[in-house]
Scaffold this active site. Sequence first.
Site, PDB file in Angstrom:
ATOM      1  CB  SER A   1      45.915  46.006  35.287  1.00 30.50           C
ATOM      2  OG  SER A   1      46.990  45.109  34.957  1.00 30.50           O
ATOM      3  CB  SER A   2      51.025  47.169  37.386  1.00 27.20           C
ATOM      4  OG  SER A   2      50.472  46.934  38.771  1.00 27.20           O
TER       5      SER A   2
ATOM      6  N   GLY B   1      52.707  39.244  35.786  1.00 25.96           N
ATOM      7  CA  GLY B   1      52.769  37.568  36.115  1.00 25.96           C
ATOM      8  C   GLY B   1      52.492  37.030  34.624  1.00 25.96           C
TER       9      GLY B   1
ATOM     10  CB  SER C   1      46.741  40.700  35.021  1.00 30.16           C
ATOM     11  OG  SER C   1      45.976  41.923  35.256  1.00 30.16           O
ATOM     12  N   GLY C   2      45.508  40.858  38.372  1.00 24.91           N
ATOM     13  CA  GLY C   2      44.560  40.970  39.415  1.00 24.91           C
ATOM     14  C   GLY C   2      44.689  39.889  40.632  1.00 24.91           C
TER      15      GLY C   2
ATOM     16  CB  THR D   1      49.762  46.452  42.859  1.00 30.79           C
ATOM     17  OG1 THR D   1      50.297  46.154  41.559  1.00 30.79           O
ATOM     18  CG2 THR D   1      50.180  47.801  43.000  1.00 30.79           C
TER      19      THR D   1
ATOM     20  CD  GLU E   1      49.448  39.916  30.889  1.00 30.16           C
ATOM     21  OE1 GLU E   1      49.250  41.054  31.557  1.00 30.16           O
ATOM     22  OE2 GLU E   1      50.114  40.197  29.440  1.00 30.16           O
TER      23      GLU E   1
ATOM     24  CG  ASN F   1      43.707  44.603  38.592  1.00 31.62           C
ATOM     25  OD1 ASN F   1      43.158  45.037  39.161  1.00 31.62           O
ATOM     26  ND2 ASN F   1      45.162  44.397  39.035  1.00 31.62           N
TER      27      ASN F   1
HETATM   28  N1  ATP Z   1      44.727  41.695  50.251  1.00 34.53           N
HETATM   29  C1  ATP Z   1      43.805  42.088  49.298  1.00 34.53           C
HETATM   30  N2  ATP Z   1      42.620  42.439  50.261  1.00 34.53           N
HETATM   31  C2  ATP Z   1      41.349  42.908  49.357  1.00 34.53           C
HETATM   32  N3  ATP Z   1      41.501  43.222  48.212  1.00 34.53           N
HETATM   33  C3  ATP Z   1      42.382  42.878  47.412  1.00 34.53           C
HETATM   34  C4  ATP Z   1      43.684  42.322  48.045  1.00 34.53           C
HETATM   35  N4  ATP Z   1      44.497  42.094  47.048  1.00 34.53           N
HETATM   36  C5  ATP Z   1      43.981  42.299  45.887  1.00 34.53           C
HETATM   37  N5  ATP Z   1      42.866  42.901  46.212  1.00 34.53           N
HETATM   38  C6  ATP Z   1      41.887  43.242  44.915  1.00 34.53           C
HETATM   39  O1  ATP Z   1      42.206  42.944  43.770  1.00 34.53           O
HETATM   40  C7  ATP Z   1      42.504  43.960  43.053  1.00 34.53           C
HETATM   41  C8  ATP Z   1      43.673  43.675  42.004  1.00 34.53           C
HETATM   42  O2  ATP Z   1      44.774  43.625  42.940  1.00 34.53           O
HETATM   43  P1  ATP Z   1      45.995  44.257  42.352  1.00 34.53           P
HETATM   44  O3  ATP Z   1      46.265  45.349  41.736  1.00 34.53           O
HETATM   45  O4  ATP Z   1      47.114  44.154  43.690  1.00 34.53           O
HETATM   46  O5  ATP Z   1      46.736  43.229  41.419  1.00 34.53           O
HETATM   47  P2  ATP Z   1      48.294  42.712  40.549  1.00 34.53           P
HETATM   48  O6  ATP Z   1      48.497  41.443  40.809  1.00 34.53           O
HETATM   49  O7  ATP Z   1      49.001  43.867  40.783  1.00 34.53           O
HETATM   50  O8  ATP Z   1      47.559  42.866  38.974  1.00 34.53           O
HETATM   51  P3  ATP Z   1      48.488  43.369  37.718  1.00 34.53           P
HETATM   52  O9  ATP Z   1      49.313  42.334  37.320  1.00 34.53           O
HETATM   53  O10 ATP Z   1      47.290  43.711  36.981  1.00 34.53           O
HETATM   54  O11 ATP Z   1      48.867  44.629  38.285  1.00 34.53           O
HETATM   55  C9  ATP Z   1      42.718  45.141  43.972  1.00 34.53           C
HETATM   56  O12 ATP Z   1      42.383  46.401  43.165  1.00 34.53           O
HETATM   57  C10 ATP Z   1      41.811  45.064  44.994  1.00 34.53           C
HETATM   58  O13 ATP Z   1      40.734  45.239  44.769  1.00 34.53           O
HETATM   59 MG    MG Z   2      49.661  45.262  39.794  1.00 35.64          MG
END
Ligand code: ATP
Ligand code: MG
Length: 1026
Positions: free
Chosen positions: A180-181, A401, A127-128, A132, A403, A177
Site C-alpha cells: 500500500s502506498s 483513494g 487502497s488495493g 500504483t 478511505e 493491500n
Molecule cells: N492489473 C493488475 N494485474 C494484476 N494484479 C494487480 C493489478 N492491479 C493490482 N494488482 C494487484 O493488487 C495489488 C494492489 O494494487 P496496488 O498496489 O496498485 O493498489 P493501490 O490502489 O495502489 O493501493 P494503495 O492505495 O494502498 O496504494 C498489487 O500488489 C497486485 O498484486
Molecule cells: Mg498504491
Amino acid sequence: IRWRSTSFPWTLGSDGVRITMESALTARDRVGVQDFVLLENHTSEAAFIENLRKRFKENLIYTYIGSVLVSVNPYKDLEIYTKNHMERYRGINFYEVSPHIYAVSDNSYRSMRTERKDQCILISGESGAGKTEASKKILQYYAVTCPASDQVETVKDRLLQSNPVLEAFGNAKTLRNDNSSRFGKYMDIQFDFKGAPVGGHILNYLLEKSRVVHQNHGERNFHIFYQLIEGGEEDLLRRLGLERNPQQYQYLVKGNCPKVSSINDRSDWKVVRKALSVIGFSEDEVEELLNIIASVLHLGNIQYGGEDSGNAYITTDTQIKYLARLLGVDGLVLKEALTHKKIIAKGEELKSPLNLEQASSARDALSKAVYGRTFTWLVNKINVSLAYKNASVIGLLDIYGFEVFQHNSFEQFCINYCNEKLQQLFIELTLKSEQDEYEAEGITWEPVQYFNNKIICDLVEEKFKGIISILDEECLRPGDASDITFLEKLENTVGGHAHLTTHKLTDGKTRKVMGREEFRLLHYAGEVNYNVNGFLDKNNDLLFRNLKEVMCMSDNKILTQCFDRAELKDSRRPETAATQFKTSLAKLMEILMSKEPSYVRCIKPNDAKQAGRFDEVLIRHQVKYLGLMENLRVRRAGFAYRRHYETFLQRYKSLCPETWPSWQGKLADGVSTLVKHLGYKPEEYKLGRSKIFIRFPKTLFATEDALETRKHSLGERESHVSHAVVVQAWWKGILACRRARRRREAANTIRRFIKGFIYRHNERCPENEYFLDYVRYSFLMKLRRNLPKTVLDKSWPTPPTALIEASERLRKLYMQNMVWGYCKKINPEWKHQLEQKMVASEIFKNKKDNYPQSVPKLFVGTRLNGEEINPKVLQSLGSEKMKYAVPVTKYDRKGYKARPRQLLLTSNSAVIVEEAKLKQRIDYAALKGISVSSLSDGVFVLHVPTEDKKQKGDVVLQSDHIIETLTKVAICADKVNSININQGSITFTMGQGREGIIDFTSGSELLVAKAKNGHLSVVSRNNGGI
Ligand SMILES: Nc1ncnc2c1ncn2[C@@H]1O[C@H](COP(=O)(O)OP(=O)(O)OP(=O)(O)O)[C@@H](O)[C@H]1O
Ligand SMILES: [Mg+2]
C-alpha cells in the site's frame, strides 16, 4: 429494423470525439458492453454492476465510461501486458481495440504530441484497487513504445527505477493491500519534441509518518526496514549494529506481522539497491541513507526508566552509542535531548526534564521527523536525477483513494478531503468537456443535474470558518486547547452545517453509531466518522527544539540537508500539517487544471486480495463513492452516442437505396436522408456541425442489427471486413512508423542545419560540416541549372564565400569551353564575316553613332554584281580582281552637287566609276586617309596627296552602308589605322591648294547640301543609314 431490447452481445465504443466504428467489429466477441454509455438502463446501478461482473468473470477488467477507464483489480497476472499488447495499442484510435490502460496511455501520448497540450492521467480508487499497478503499467508502456536515444535509455531506466525505491520507502503492508502506498504521488513524465521520455518530476503528498512508530495489528512498517534486515549483507548489518531479525525492533513488532507471503524482502532489497545506483546514488549516499534507516530502528529500541521524581532516563546505552555513530552526533547531547525539553523563557534557556510518556513521544517524534524528512530528500534526489527542461508532460496522479475504517483519524480526514477535491475537479472537467463539444457542434446544452461537492470542500477548507482553520486555531491558541476543545469548537462554529454532525448534535439513531469523540462528515462518497483523538498533535507535528538542534549538528550529509540551521533561528511557528496539505492540494489542482485530464477509476473486487471474487456489496460501495453512476449520467445526459458524419455514412450507407453504394452530395444531407429512411424519430437524434448525436443506445443497436442482416445479403465480401480491418490496422501501423521515422530524420537534418548555420563562419568542424557541404552542394546544383546558354550571356549565380575562388575558376573554364565549342562549329564563310565584323568593331565601336545598328546586319560580299557594272569598266580594270562594289553618291568639289557613282574596290585601288567611265582611281598606296563623322551619316572623305597632279583632290562620297563600305576599304587598302572619326567637321583638299569643310550636325532628316558659308553641311538623322 429488428429492435433488440436487451444488451447487445457485441458492443460499440464511444467518446464523442475520437470515435471510430471499427470498435464495434473488434468488440464483437466481447462480453457485456465495453462502454457503459451503451447500457440501455444507464441509471440502474444493478445493471452497471452486472456489466462489470460479467466482464470481470471473463477476465475483462477494463470498461469505459466514455473516455474514463474503469479498472477492476484482477488479483492475478493476466496475459494482457506483453510487448505485443503494447504494440497493438500503439497509434490506434482510442476505441478501435478493446478497453485497456494502454489505450488511455496511448491516447494521452498522442494528444500531447498532436495537440501540444500537456496531459495528466488521474488514477483513483481505494487502497488495493490497483492505482500504483496502473501507474506502473502506464510508465512501462511509454518506456517501451516511445522513441528513444542512447542518452534517453538512462532516463527511461531512472524513471522506471524510481518506483521500487519510492515503494520501498513509502509503501507498506496494510490490512487492505500488501503493497500500500502510504503517500500521494504525482509524477510528471517529460517528453522531448521527438516524443521520447527524457525526464520526470515527482511531487509527494503527506507521507503517513505515524507508521514509523506504530502499526495496527496485521500491518507492517515501511518495506525498507524489512528489506534491509532480511537482505542486507552480514558486514553491512554489523556496521549498522543491526540483527537479522525484525522481532528485535520495537518499531517493527507492533503489527506482529514481520513476514508477508506475497513479499520477498530479500530479493526486493537487491532490486532496491540496484535501483538506487541506476538513479545515481553514490555509495556514500547509500551508506548515509542506510545509516538513517538503521538509526530509526535504534531509536525505537531506546527505552526509558522512570526516576522517583517521574523524570525519564535512558536505560539502553548501546542504542545511544550506535545512534551517535550512525547519525554523526554527540551521544551525550542526544541523550540529554531525548530526556529534556528546552524552553526559552524571558530570553533565558531553561531545560526541563521529561516524564516517561513525554520522553517516548519525543523519541517517536524524532523518528517520524527523521524518516519523513529523509523521504522528502529521497524524492528530491530522484527529481535531480530526472531533471529536464522544456518538455511536454504527461502527469500521473497515484494518490490515496477515499478511505473509511472502523476508526478514522487525522490521516483519513486529509485523504478524504483530497478525494473531495479530486471529485470536484473531475465533475467540473467532465461536464465542461461535454459542454464544449455540444457548443462546438452547435447543439443546445441541456443542463445536467449533479451533486456539486463544493459545499463539502468549503466546509473543510474555507478560511476562518472551515474545519482546517478551526483546527489550526486550536493548535495555535495558548491555554488548555485539546482534541475535545477542538470538537466543541467545531460544534459551535459549523455545527449547523448540513454535511457535519457530532455525537452531541445528532439524533438518537445516529448517536448509537457514533462515539462521543467523533465528528461525522457527509462526504460525496458517504458518511465517515472521525475520531478527534490525536488531531491536535498530528496537526502540530512538533519536534522539540533541542532535538532539532542535535539533528542540525549531524555529520550525516543527508540529515544536514533535512535539518537546516535556519529553521532554528526562525521563531515563527511552522505551518500546521493540515494547512501544508491544503496548500499543496491547491497547487496540485492548479497543475491538473492546466492539463488535459484522462481518468482511470480503479475498483477493488474483494477484501481478501483473491482472484476471481466479485464482492457485490464492496463494489457497489466503490461505484457509489467513485461517482461512477454520476459520471455515466453526465455522459448520457444528452446523447449516448455521437460520431462524425463521414464515419456514420460509411458504415450504414448500405441500409438506404439513396446512399448506397455512394452518396455524392453533402455528408450532412446524406446522413439526414439515411436516418429518415431508417425511421429515426426526431427526438432520437440531432445533427450537429460535423457529427450526428444519437440519444439512446437502442437506436444505434437497431441500426447495427439492420446492418448485420444487410451484410449477409451483401455476400461474402463483407464477412472479410474484420480481416481487412486487422490488415488495415497493421498497415496503418507500418505507415505510421515510416512517417515517424521520416519525421525524425527530417528533424535531425533541420537541427544539423541550424547548428551548421550558427557555426558557418568557423573553420570546418563537426558542427558545420553538414551545413558547409550542403551549401556547396546546393550552389553547384544551382549552377548546373543556371549555366549561361551562350557566350554572350554573362549571368552567373553568386557563390557562397567558401566557393568564390572555385566559382571564378569554373566560370573561366566554362567560358573557354563554350568559346572553344563555338569556334569549332563555325564555317569559313562565317569566319570571314566575323573577321570583318571584328575590324568594323575595332574601327567604329563607341566612335560612330550608327555602328551599333550595323552589328546585327551581315556584311555582304558585294553590293553590285557583274551585270550592274558597265562591261567597259570591267574591261579597263583588266586582270585586277574586284573585291567589292557599292553604289555611292559623290559630292563634287564646286557646288557640292550630288552625283551617283559606283565605288569599286580592287586588289590595288579604289575606283570611282560613272557608268562606263572610270572617273578616278586611287591607289591604295596613295590613299592618305579616310575621314568620317562620329554621327550616323554615311558621308566620308578619301584623302589623296595634293601634290599628285593626277588626282583632282580629296573625294567626298556618301554610302548607305557606311560601316560595311569603310570596313571593306580599310581591309582592302590595309588602312585600318588610317580612318579618322571626326566630331563636328572635316577639312579636305579640293585641289589647287583650296580647302573645303564639311560640317556635321544631327537632326531629324538626312540632308547634304551646300550651306551659305560655302561649307558642305551634313545633317545626319539620329538613326541614320549604315
Ligand atoms: N492489473 C493488475 N494485474 C494484476 N494484479 C494487480 C493489478 N492491479 C493490482 N494488482 C494487484 O493488487 C495489488 C494492489 O494494487 P496496488 O498496489 O496498485 O493498489 P493501490 O490502489 O495502489 O493501493 P494503495 O492505495 O494502498 O496504494 C498489487 O500488489 C497486485 O498484486
Ligand atoms: Mg498504491
